[in-house]
Design a protein around this motif. Structure first.
Motif, PDB file in Angstrom:
ATOM      1  N   PRO A 105      50.678  34.253  45.028  1.00  0.00           N
ATOM      2  CA  PRO A 105      49.843  34.396  46.215  1.00  0.00           C
ATOM      3  C   PRO A 105      48.989  33.156  46.459  1.00  0.00           C
ATOM      4  O   PRO A 105      47.768  33.235  46.607  1.00  0.00           O
ATOM      5  CB  PRO A 105      48.976  35.612  45.872  1.00  0.00           C
ATOM      6  CG  PRO A 105      48.802  35.504  44.385  1.00  0.00           C
ATOM      7  CD  PRO A 105      50.110  34.933  43.868  1.00  0.00           C
ATOM      8  N   GLY A 106      49.608  32.013  46.466  1.00  0.00           N
ATOM      9  CA  GLY A 106      48.841  30.787  46.657  1.00  0.00           C
ATOM     10  C   GLY A 106      49.554  29.817  47.569  1.00  0.00           C
ATOM     11  O   GLY A 106      50.758  29.926  47.794  1.00  0.00           O
ATOM     12  N   GLU A 130      44.639  27.259  47.660  1.00  0.00           N
ATOM     13  CA  GLU A 130      44.078  28.603  47.610  1.00  0.00           C
ATOM     14  C   GLU A 130      45.033  29.507  46.849  1.00  0.00           C
ATOM     15  O   GLU A 130      46.218  29.592  47.175  1.00  0.00           O
ATOM     16  CB  GLU A 130      43.854  29.137  49.020  1.00  0.00           C
ATOM     17  CG  GLU A 130      43.167  30.473  49.046  1.00  0.00           C
ATOM     18  CD  GLU A 130      42.841  30.941  50.450  1.00  0.00           C
ATOM     19  OE1 GLU A 130      41.885  31.703  50.583  1.00  0.00           O
ATOM     20  OE2 GLU A 130      43.546  30.543  51.400  1.00  0.00           O
ATOM     21  N   LYS A 132      45.092  33.436  45.659  1.00  0.00           N
ATOM     22  CA  LYS A 132      44.420  34.724  45.839  1.00  0.00           C
ATOM     23  C   LYS A 132      44.725  35.652  44.670  1.00  0.00           C
ATOM     24  O   LYS A 132      45.538  36.561  44.779  1.00  0.00           O
ATOM     25  CB  LYS A 132      44.843  35.350  47.167  1.00  0.00           C
ATOM     26  CG  LYS A 132      44.407  34.530  48.354  1.00  0.00           C
ATOM     27  CD  LYS A 132      44.880  35.143  49.647  1.00  0.00           C
ATOM     28  CE  LYS A 132      44.467  34.260  50.805  1.00  0.00           C
ATOM     29  NZ  LYS A 132      44.933  34.770  52.085  1.00  0.00           N
ATOM     30  N   GLY A 137      42.140  33.114  39.887  1.00  0.00           N
ATOM     31  CA  GLY A 137      42.448  32.304  41.059  1.00  0.00           C
ATOM     32  C   GLY A 137      41.811  30.936  41.048  1.00  0.00           C
ATOM     33  O   GLY A 137      42.488  29.925  41.234  1.00  0.00           O
ATOM     34  N   GLU A 141      43.639  27.338  40.801  1.00  0.00           N
ATOM     35  CA  GLU A 141      43.422  26.352  41.863  1.00  0.00           C
ATOM     36  C   GLU A 141      43.045  25.003  41.270  1.00  0.00           C
ATOM     37  O   GLU A 141      43.542  23.962  41.698  1.00  0.00           O
ATOM     38  CB  GLU A 141      42.304  26.821  42.808  1.00  0.00           C
ATOM     39  CG  GLU A 141      42.702  27.947  43.711  1.00  0.00           C
ATOM     40  CD  GLU A 141      41.543  28.551  44.471  1.00  0.00           C
ATOM     41  OE1 GLU A 141      41.791  29.463  45.276  1.00  0.00           O
ATOM     42  OE2 GLU A 141      40.381  28.120  44.285  1.00  0.00           O
TER      43      GLU A 141
END
Length: 166
Positions: A105-106, A130, A132, A137, A141
């Motif tokens: 999810p990034g 980003e 998520k 997270g 990142e």
């Protein structure tokens, strides 16, 4: 919350010389061969009048990833990446980039500008990473941001050699 990425690279070549490389399909094929990682491939290249849209797939072998990443996402990372350059406007060109790691999810996205700098040119990339994921997270990142900066340095070296030999 997203993590900002900023990178700049000075080249001893004109904006026109660099832009000509960035909109050349042969540049991208050579770039992927040298910097793209195992199994890298061009998925799409659309060359227009002084423009280009490139879609590619790259991979990062699991053995080159920090354990923090492989615990959350085991195996090699498959990265879908795009880069687009607009037509040269005087001594300036602008573009965009994005990347997404399959199954996560990034994403990474941002803008690029190529301008005159003294006797050469300056490529500035600004964007954000980003991921998520609760708790992890921001740590991921940070890892991705560091990896992207290393990749951008390798890309700069390749581009400098490519334009010097053109």
């Amino acid at each position: 919350m997203a993590r900002r990425i900023e990178h700049s690279a000075h080249f001893p070549h004109t904006v026109a010389t660099l832009h000509a490389a960035f909109i050349d399909e042969h540049y991208w094929r050579a770039w992927l061969q040298e910097v793209g990682g195992p199994g890298a491939k061009l998925d799409k290249v659309a060359v227009g009048e002084g423009t280009i849209d490139v879609a590619m797939t790259q991979s990062v072998p699991a053995e080159h990833l920090p354990s923090m990443v492989t615990k959350i996402r085991p195996g090699d990372l498959i990265i879908s990446r795009t880069e687009s350059w607009q037509a040269l406007q005087g001594a300036r060109a602008e573009g965009t980039f994005s990347a997404k790691v399959d199954g996560t999810p990034g994403q990474l996205r941002g803008t690029m500008s190529l301008t005159t700098d003294g006797n050469g040119s300056l490529l500035v990339m600004e964007g954000e990473v980003e991921v998520k994921l609760p708790v992890f997270g921001s740590k991921i990142e940070s890892v991705i941001a560091g990896q992207v900066i290393e990749l951008l340095d390798a890309e700069k070296d390749f581009t400098a050699r490519w334009t010097a030999s053109s």
